[in-house]
Every structure is written in C-alpha cells, then in structure tokens.
Design a protein around this motif. Structure first.
Motif, mmCIF file in Angstrom:
data_model
loop_
_atom_site.group_PDB
_atom_site.id
_atom_site.type_symbol
_atom_site.label_atom_id
_atom_site.label_comp_id
_atom_site.label_asym_id
_atom_site.label_seq_id
_atom_site.Cartn_x
_atom_site.Cartn_y
_atom_site.Cartn_z
ATOM 1 N N PHE A 198 0.868 -1.176 0.000
ATOM 2 C CA PHE A 198 0.000 0.000 0.000
ATOM 3 C C PHE A 198 0.914 1.238 0.000
ATOM 4 C CE2 PHE A 198 -3.845 -2.061 2.355
ATOM 5 C CZ PHE A 198 -4.130 -2.803 1.217
ATOM 6 N N SER A 199 1.173 1.771 -1.152
ATOM 7 C CA SER A 199 2.124 2.883 -1.239
ATOM 8 C C SER A 199 1.461 4.178 -1.690
ATOM 9 C CB SER A 199 3.259 2.527 -2.204
ATOM 10 O OG SER A 199 2.759 2.208 -3.488
ATOM 11 N N ARG A 200 0.135 4.226 -1.601
ATOM 12 C CA ARG A 200 -0.614 5.443 -1.915
ATOM 13 C C ARG A 200 -1.989 5.323 -1.251
ATOM 14 N NH1 ARG A 200 -3.215 7.162 -6.764
ATOM 15 N NH2 ARG A 200 -4.869 7.466 -5.220
ATOM 16 N N PRO A 201 -2.693 6.448 -1.055
ATOM 17 C CA PRO A 201 -4.060 6.363 -0.522
ATOM 18 C C PRO A 201 -4.945 5.519 -1.425
ATOM 19 C CG PRO A 201 -3.253 8.615 -0.399
ATOM 20 C CD PRO A 201 -2.247 7.851 -1.188
ATOM 21 N N ALA A 202 -5.983 4.926 -0.846
ATOM 22 C CA ALA A 202 -6.850 4.017 -1.604
ATOM 23 C C ALA A 202 -7.533 4.710 -2.769
ATOM 24 C CB ALA A 202 -7.889 3.402 -0.677
ATOM 25 N N CYS A 203 -7.863 5.982 -2.591
ATOM 26 C CA CYS A 203 -8.479 6.728 -3.691
ATOM 27 C C CYS A 203 -8.137 8.196 -3.544
ATOM 28 C CB CYS A 203 -9.993 6.513 -3.729
ATOM 29 S SG CYS A 203 -10.895 7.311 -2.387
ATOM 30 N N ASP A 204 -8.330 8.938 -4.602
ATOM 31 C CA ASP A 204 -7.988 10.369 -4.589
ATOM 32 C C ASP A 204 -8.901 11.169 -3.674
ATOM 33 O OD1 ASP A 204 -5.932 9.885 -6.376
ATOM 34 O OD2 ASP A 204 -7.188 10.255 -8.146
ATOM 35 N N LYS A 205 -10.116 10.680 -3.444
ATOM 36 C CA LYS A 205 -11.068 11.396 -2.601
ATOM 37 C C LYS A 205 -10.616 11.459 -1.141
ATOM 38 C CE LYS A 205 -15.248 10.467 -5.337
ATOM 39 N NZ LYS A 205 -16.617 9.889 -5.313
ATOM 40 N N GLN A 206 -9.845 10.471 -0.709
ATOM 41 C CA GLN A 206 -9.432 10.423 0.695
ATOM 42 C C GLN A 206 -8.594 11.630 1.107
ATOM 43 O OE1 GLN A 206 -7.542 6.664 1.539
ATOM 44 N NE2 GLN A 206 -9.489 5.600 1.768
ATOM 45 N N LYS A 207 -7.866 12.195 0.170
ATOM 46 C CA LYS A 207 -7.018 13.349 0.505
ATOM 47 C C LYS A 207 -7.846 14.519 1.016
ATOM 48 C CE LYS A 207 -3.626 12.061 -3.034
ATOM 49 N NZ LYS A 207 -2.986 12.443 -4.321
ATOM 50 N N GLU A 208 -9.040 14.670 0.463
ATOM 51 C CA GLU A 208 -9.894 15.798 0.845
ATOM 52 C C GLU A 208 -11.005 15.401 1.802
ATOM 53 O OE1 GLU A 208 -12.580 19.338 -1.280
ATOM 54 O OE2 GLU A 208 -11.462 17.883 -2.507
ATOM 55 N N TYR A 209 -11.567 14.206 1.604
ATOM 56 C CA TYR A 209 -12.757 13.822 2.360
ATOM 57 C C TYR A 209 -12.507 12.721 3.391
ATOM 58 C CZ TYR A 209 -15.032 16.413 -1.401
ATOM 59 O OH TYR A 209 -15.399 17.388 -2.287
#
Length: 610
Positions: free
Chosen positions: A356-367
């Motif tokens: 796991f070398s990145r957040p699961a989805c791009d939405k997690q960064k904001e939400y």
C-alpha cells in the motif's frame, strides 16, 4: 549524536540539570525508528525539548522513578511497542517465557498493564506534574473496551491510570503540539483542543464542537447490545476528517476523545525517518532480540485500508496511507549499508501492508476514508486506485545501491490488491528479486462465511493468486514457495468451517508449523464479536468458539497430520458427523485406527508427568 540519557549520571554528563520530559517505557531502550519511544523522543529533541529515558524501571522501587528529579514539563508513559498483556500472555492466557523487547529476552521486566502501573506510581510521587500516556496499549484502550484477560469491560485507561492526558495514534505532531502548549504556560487540563488526545472533564456544557454522546460506561458494561452499538460508533469514527468528537459518560466524569491526528504528509514522513537514530539498542544491554527483524529494515508507509476485522492497525494508524519519498528511503538504506554488521541484505521495505504505497483513492485526501464502506471488502470499491509504481520505484532504487545484494519484502503483501493491478510490473519484480525462498501471505481461511466475518476476500481470488504466483516462478526460473497464514477460532468459525480448512490443507499438502489462534485484543471488530456474540455492523448473532475444547479442536484440525492430535481430530470429526473423513480413502484426514505414534506420544507424556 549519542543515545539520550538513561540514568541521572548520563543526564548530568550530557549537560542537563533538569530535562523537559522523562519518557517511562516498558521496553528496553532501542533507538531505532521501528520503536515508538525513539520516534517520540527524537522528535522532541529536534524541536528543542530535552528528554531522559526511564526504560523498564523496577516498579517496586520508587527510587528508580525519582532519579531524574522533576521534569520541567511532564512525564511521558508508554507500555512499549506491544501491549503488555499480549507481551506477557499467550492466547491461552499462559505466561510467556520470553520478552523480545527486553535485554537477552528475559521475561518479567515490566508489570502487567504497564501503563496503569507506571502512571499511578508517578501520580503518587509527583502529584502536581503532568503525566501523559501514549503508545499502542493506551491508544487501543482510549474508551471503554472488552478486556480478554479479565473477561470483562474495563473503563478507559485514562480513568484507570489517573493520567492527565492520553495521546492516541501515531503521535509526532500530537506530542509537539502538547509540548509547545505546556511550554507556553498552559495547564495540562487546558489541553482539550488537540487532535489525537483524550481528556476527562466533570462537565461538557462548554463543549461547542459537534460531538457524539456514547452510551455511559455502566450501560456498556452490563449490556452487550449497547456495547456493540457503542463500538460501531467508535469504529466508524476513526478517520481524521470524517470522524466526530466522542464523549463517554462515567459516574461523575466524561471521557472526551478528540478527532484522530491527521495522517503525515510525505514531507513529514521523510522528516520523521531522517532523525539521528543510533539504529540499535543502548550500549548498556547485551542484546535485545526485537532488533533482529528491524535493524536492516525500512518503514516505507503507515496506515492500512485493508481493515481486517481482527487487526487494530486501523484504530491506531488509520485507513489513509502515509508514504515516504524514494529519496528518503534511499537515504535510510545508505545509513544501513554503512553499518559495520551489514552483510548486503535489506530485510524489508514496507509497513502494515507492504504494497500500500498510496491512498486508496484520490477522494481520501480531501474527504477522508468512508465511514460505512471498506476499500477492498466485500469487493474493491469502484474508486479504488490500484498502483504499485511508487513502491516499485523505491524497491528498484534500493536494490541498485552498491553493496546491496538483496532487498526482501517480509511485511505483509495484500495479495488481493496485487491481483487487482492490471500492470504486472510489481508482481514480476516480487518474484524475481524480493522473496527469500518463500513468500508469506495471509488468506486466513477458506470458508466464505468466516472470510466475510474477517473482512477478507473469498477463497477463489486466493486460488487465482496461487496459480499466478507459481506461473510467474516458472516464467522466471524460480523455485519459491508460498506459506499461507491461517487462523483458527475466529468469530464466525464453527467446527464445520474448521473441517473445511483441514480438507483444504490436505489438498495442498500443507501442515502449518504453528497455528494462529484468534486473540481478542482491544480495539478490533472481531474482539467485539467475540465478546458480544454479535456482528456490530448488522447486530446479527455470530458463532464464537469460546471453550477450551472448541478452540483445541479447531487448532488440532489444522495440524491433523500430527499423531499427538489424532484423538482430538477423531472426536471432532465424530461430533460433526464427518465419519467420511476417517479411514483410508483419498479424502480422509485420519485413519480409522489410532497410529502407533499416538501410543508412543502418550507414553512419553506420562513419563514426563511422573
């Protein structure tokens, strides 16, 4: 840079008449970034705060706690890298004979419930000095929780320890915010606004933040349904962005749990792992066994969006992944290469889930992470971004360094996430370069019913992974094996499920050398199921193997080939009316007649008992 002082003499030699903080720890002092004590104290040091380390003090001797005098800002208390009760007792509640976090592995250098014991001593000796607790033991006990060893619901550890403040999660940012507040002259009881902290108050009338009032302690202590409902609220409020403040009433008190700390940015992660660690245990020790697995290993990420029901990583580190830059990982690798006992092998580059070398989805960064949805279970979320490119970049960069012979991956690989990647570059690299003879993966079980309770993918995906793994070994001319991690007695697993697992083990010709029995530890979804007999997500009943006999049968079925287990397996198969698995047929687990080895084993046992 040298070790931080561990005695009054060392404190004076380093030029301190008084330190800002004394860190009391249940582990031996190991100055390595795999140890929470090292990260917190080095972070404080680089921000200008002085620390002394009181490692594994004799809790029967007040003088050990008095030796540094009164710290200027407060005491920090942690049971160590592992919960003190898990450290001391097996799942059968038998006392362990080795403590890997102690010099020479000696058991007994810390008390049971170390956080409580140390804190109560400090509050007695220094009644007016702030005592702040943290680490995994405090973090997972921040609110009312089921305690397996007492077999009852216990209060928040903040109440039982009498501490002034509890810090939970990964605490670099939290500890600096706390230290700066105390240094500015604020009283510890005023530190009620900091993320990642738990505090207590007599009244909540002045709280203006949006909060959830949990059932009171007496209710959850006496009502399992209320406990399950309260746990679900906590389980759904572990994300730094999505969660709300939680308040748990007690007789005359309220325990207030603030929002979790924000995940570290890549720059903050790089900073944490660039600090001047000695990367080994203090020179006063002979050998601390826990260093063996981590001395030549590199942490590349934190957090886990796998959310296995039996794991507490989500509760402690969160679901949003924090990762380091390739440059930071390479710099740490260079430090390892320069160590005098380095022999060319980096033992691991990874984290709770290595790939796991990145957040699961791009939405997690904001939400943040979704409250009521998981990223991988029961099926991968449509928003899931499967990408191993950054991890591959790190592995390639370290592998190509001079003097590096091999880079292994020993922390867990999520095979489901790997299988969802349409780009097979990482799978190829894994098989070609990063396995030491055998790869350990964790299907955990084969029964669909059990896997659903575990939050793990179905057996069919694992079987596809196995086939693909061996295909790639053949493609690259490798002869590497798979070792599956499997678990017995998980909530939802009954005797028939255990028999199904045994039949699978027979089919693949595998007998586990060690059996992982489910261990109910604080903070996990599975522990809530174990205690209440309910799945808090649905409030429907869950079968739980609790008796010694049931657990013994499930363990023995996983090692049905062992002669010593014959009688137990025979009894279990008869109980389940599976006599079709007793005999000489190709699908049978055990023969109809007891093997001679069983008699020999029983005879040896009788001799030992005499």
């Amino acid at each position: 840079m040298s070790f931080l002082p561990t005695t009054r003499q060392e404190m004076l030699e380093q030029g301190f008449e008084q330190v800002d903080f004394v860190y009391v720890c249940g582990d031996a002092y190991v100055d390595h970034p795999s140890f929470g004590c090292a990260i917190i104290t080095r972070t404080l040091q680089v921000f200008g705060y002085s620390c002394a380390i009181l490692a594994q003090p004799d809790w029967h001797n007040d003088e050990e706690f008095l030796q540094f005098g009164t710290p200027r800002l407060g005491f920090l208390v942690s049971a160590g890298n592992i919960d003190s009760m898990v450290n001391h007792y097996s799942v059968n509640k038998r006392r362990r004979d080795k403590d890997s976090y102690t010099d020479q592995g000696i058991m007994g250098k810390r008390p049971d419930r170390a956080t409580i014991v140390y804190t109560q001593i400090l509050k007695r000796l220094f009644p007016h000095v702030p005592v702040l607790i943290g680490g995994i033991e405090a973090s997972l006990r921040r609110l009312a929780h089921y305690d397996y060893w007492d077999d009852k619901v216990r209060r928040s550890i903040l109440m039982d320890s009498q501490a002034d403040l509890l810090m939970f999660g990964m605490g670099e940012n939290t500890i600096i915010e706390v230290a700066d507040a105390l240094n500015s002259g604020l009283q510890v009881q005023d530190l009620c606004y900091i993320r990642g902290t738990v505090w207590k108050t007599k009244s909540i009338d002045t709280i203006v933040d949006d909060y959830i009032l949990l059932p009171d302690f007496n209710t959850v202590k006496n009502d399992k349904k209320a406990y399950a409902k309260s746990f679900l609220i906590q389980y759904q409020n572990q994300d730094a962005i999505q969660s709300k403040m939680l308040i748990e009433p007690y007789d005359g008190w309220y325990v207030v749990c603030n929002q979790p700390p924000l995940p570290l940015t890549q720059e903050q992660m790089d900073f944490t792992y660039s600090l001047p660690y000695e990367r080994t245990f203090h020179s006063k020790y002979t050998y601390v066994p826990a260093i063996e697995e981590v001395q030549f290993s590199i942490t590349s990420n934190r957090g886990c969006f796998g959310s296995c029901a039996f794991c507490a990583i989500t509760s402690h580190q969160g679901r949003v992944i924090s990762t380091r830059s390739t440059e930071s990982v390479v710099e740490e690798a260079k430090k390892i290469i320069d160590m005098p006992n380095f022999k060319g092998y980096i033992h691991d580059i990874g984290g709770p889930s290595a790939n796991f070398s990145r957040p699961a989805c791009d939405k997690q960064k904001e939400y943040g992470a979704c409250k009521t949805k998981q990223c991988l279970w029961p099926k991968p979320c449509p928003n899931l971004k499967v990408d191993h490119s950054h991890y591959v970049e790190m592995l390639d960069a370290v592998r190509q360094l001079p003097k590096v012979k091999k880079v292994f991956i020993r922390s867990g690989i999520r095979y489901d996430y790997l299988m969802y990647d349409k780009d097979e570059t990482f799978f190829d690299r894994l098989v070609q370069y990063h396995i030491s003879g055998q790869l350990k993966v964790a299907p955990e079980h084969v029964s669909a019913k059990v896997l659903d309770k575990m939050g793990k993918p179905r057996k069919e995906l694992y079987l596809k992974f196995v086939d693909k793994y061996y295909e790639k070994n053949k493609e690259f001319g490798k002869n590497q094996y798979l070792v599956p991690y499997l678990m017995s007695s998980h909530p939802g697993c009954d005797l028939n499920d255990a028999i199904e697992l045994a039949c699978y083990l027979k089919k693949i010709h595998h007998t586990p050398k060690q059996v992982q029995d489910f261990y109910p530890t604080p903070g996990t979804l599975a522990t809530c199921m174990y205690y209440t007999g309910l799945d808090p997500r649905t409030m429907k009943p869950v079968y739980v193997a609790k008796t010694y006999e049931e657990k013994l049968e499930q363990r023995a079925l996983m090692q049905y080939r062992y002669p010593k287990n014959y009688d137990i397996v025979y009894r279990a198969l008869k109980k389940a009316h599976r006599e079709d698995l007793i005999g000489s047929g190709p699908k049978c687990l055990i023969p109809a007649k007891r093997p001679k080895e069983v008699y020999a084993h029983k005879q040896r046992k009788r001799v030992r008992e005499r």
